[in-house]
Scaffold this motif. Structure first.
Motif, short mmCIF file in Angstrom:
data_model
loop_
_atom_site.label_atom_id
_atom_site.label_comp_id
_atom_site.label_asym_id
_atom_site.label_seq_id
_atom_site.Cartn_x
_atom_site.Cartn_y
_atom_site.Cartn_z
N TYR A 197 0.79 -1.16 0.09
CA TYR A 197 0.07 -0.01 -0.11
C TYR A 197 0.81 1.15 -0.05
CZ TYR A 197 -3.95 3.29 1.24
OH TYR A 197 -4.62 4.22 1.35
N MET A 198 0.97 1.79 -1.22
CA MET A 198 1.80 3.19 -1.18
C MET A 198 1.32 4.04 -2.32
SD MET A 198 5.44 1.68 -2.28
CE MET A 198 5.44 0.51 -4.03
N PRO A 199 -0.05 4.37 -2.41
CA PRO A 199 -0.89 4.99 -3.25
C PRO A 199 -0.23 6.56 -3.62
CG PRO A 199 -2.15 5.01 -1.60
CD PRO A 199 -0.88 4.16 -1.15
N TYR A 200 0.33 7.11 -2.19
CA TYR A 200 0.73 8.35 -2.56
C TYR A 200 2.02 8.86 -3.22
CZ TYR A 200 -3.22 8.70 0.78
OH TYR A 200 -4.54 8.26 1.42
N THR A 201 2.89 7.85 -3.06
CA THR A 201 4.18 8.05 -3.42
C THR A 201 4.56 7.15 -4.65
OG1 THR A 201 5.12 6.46 -1.99
CG2 THR A 201 5.23 8.64 -1.22
N HIS A 202 4.16 5.94 -4.96
CA HIS A 202 4.43 5.04 -5.91
C HIS A 202 3.28 4.64 -6.80
CE1 HIS A 202 8.07 4.82 -3.54
NE2 HIS A 202 8.85 4.24 -4.48
N SER A 203 2.18 5.40 -6.91
CA SER A 203 1.14 5.29 -7.94
C SER A 203 1.72 6.09 -9.06
CB SER A 203 -0.14 5.40 -7.44
OG SER A 203 -0.37 6.90 -7.11
N LEU A 204 1.22 5.83 -10.39
CA LEU A 204 1.49 6.62 -11.51
C LEU A 204 1.19 7.99 -11.22
CD1 LEU A 204 2.98 7.00 -14.24
CD2 LEU A 204 0.77 6.05 -15.16
N PRO A 205 -0.03 8.24 -10.96
CA PRO A 205 -0.60 9.62 -10.71
C PRO A 205 0.01 10.38 -9.39
CG PRO A 205 -2.49 8.25 -10.47
CD PRO A 205 -1.23 7.18 -10.77
N GLY A 206 0.24 9.54 -8.47
CA GLY A 206 0.96 10.09 -7.21
C GLY A 206 2.42 10.59 -7.80
N SER A 207 3.34 9.78 -8.50
CA SER A 207 4.44 10.09 -8.84
C SER A 207 4.37 11.17 -9.67
CB SER A 207 5.08 8.96 -9.65
OG SER A 207 5.61 7.99 -8.63
N LEU A 208 3.49 11.43 -10.34
CA LEU A 208 3.44 12.36 -11.33
C LEU A 208 3.23 13.98 -10.81
CD1 LEU A 208 1.40 11.14 -14.56
CD2 LEU A 208 3.54 11.91 -14.44
N ILE A 209 2.40 13.73 -9.71
CA ILE A 209 2.13 14.83 -8.90
C ILE A 209 3.38 15.28 -8.12
CG2 ILE A 209 0.91 15.76 -6.86
CD1 ILE A 209 -1.55 14.01 -7.90
N TRP A 210 4.02 14.50 -7.63
CA TRP A 210 5.43 14.67 -7.00
C TRP A 210 6.37 15.38 -8.12
CZ3 TRP A 210 7.67 13.79 -1.96
CH2 TRP A 210 6.70 13.12 -0.98
N ALA A 211 6.48 14.74 -9.16
CA ALA A 211 7.23 15.19 -10.24
C ALA A 211 6.97 16.81 -10.66
CB ALA A 211 7.50 14.30 -11.51
N ILE A 212 5.76 16.98 -11.03
CA ILE A 212 5.33 18.30 -11.47
C ILE A 212 5.36 19.22 -10.20
CG2 ILE A 212 3.26 19.52 -12.27
CD1 ILE A 212 2.42 16.96 -13.53
N GLY A 213 4.87 18.87 -9.04
CA GLY A 213 5.02 19.64 -7.85
C GLY A 213 6.48 20.20 -7.66
#
Ligand code: ZN
Length: 219
Positions: free
Chosen positions: A62-78
């Protein structure tokens, strides 16, 4: 994946020499910094199962906030946007774009080795090519990626001080040693909390060493 993530950090130094190496060292592991902190807080979850995969005992279920595709994209864009805004040199956009791309590369590289535990979209399938099922192949791929990035760094920089001749190789040797240490079989596996603390410590230490190394080299 651990040291293989730094391949894109080394490559970024070639794309935009003005970005200090230690910045992209942090970018390459940014989502794992986030993962470790969320595991400590009990938000993301992991089980330690000896021999879960040949090269990993972490069941990262369970790691939806850091290692899901949308989660990772949000980290990268932010992170890329913030980096661009605070970038003091010229061409803020390219600085932010490269920083964000290195942050996102983490997910793509994890995709190669992870079991299917990377969520594609909310409610969607979990993906992962599971190369960690083979200790030999996962280490060859990870080592090969790191060496390719390191070679790029060596070709696009030259020694500025005497230490500049050996310091990059010392950094590389230390990274390989850390990776080997990571795979020494242990009788009592560490708890998820210990794993996450060790992760933050290792990523921070490597960023510090990258800063020291990069000071000895010039473009
Ligand atoms: Zn990761």
């Amino acid at each position: 994946m651990f040291i293989g993530h730094y391949s894109t950090a080394f490559a970024a130094r070639k794309l935009k020499p003005a970005i200090p190496l230690w910045h992209v060292f942090i970018a390459a592991q940014l989502v794992d910094f986030g993962w470790a902190i969320l595991v400590m807080l009990g938000v993301e979850k992991v089980r330690v199962i000896p021999h879960f995969m040949e090269a990993s005992m972490l069941d990262l279920y369970y790691m939806p906030y850091t290692h899901s595709l949308p989660g990772s994209l949000i980290w990268a864009i932010g992170a890329g946007a913030l980096y661009g805004v605070f970038w003091k040199g010229e061409r803020k956009f390219s600085a932010g774009l490269i920083f964000g791309a290195v942050v996102f590369s983490h997910w793509l590289l994890d995709l190669i080795v992870h079991a299917p535990d990377l969520l594609l979209y909310p409610g969607g399938p979990m993906v992962g090519f599971a190369l960690w099922n083979s200790l030999v192949w996962s280490q060859l791929v990870e080592g090969g990626l790191l060496l390719a990035g390191f070679a790029l760094y060596m070709f696009c920089t030259k020694p500025k001080t005497k230490a500049g001749v050996w310091a990059p190789f010392a950094l590389l040797a230390f990274m390989v040693a850390l990776q080997a240490y990571n795979h020494i079989p242990v009788e009592v596996p560490p708890t998820p909390l210990v794993f996450s603390v060790m992760g933050v410590f290792a990523y921070s230490l490597l960023a510090l060493l990258a800063w020291l190394t990069d000071r000895t080299r010039t473009s």
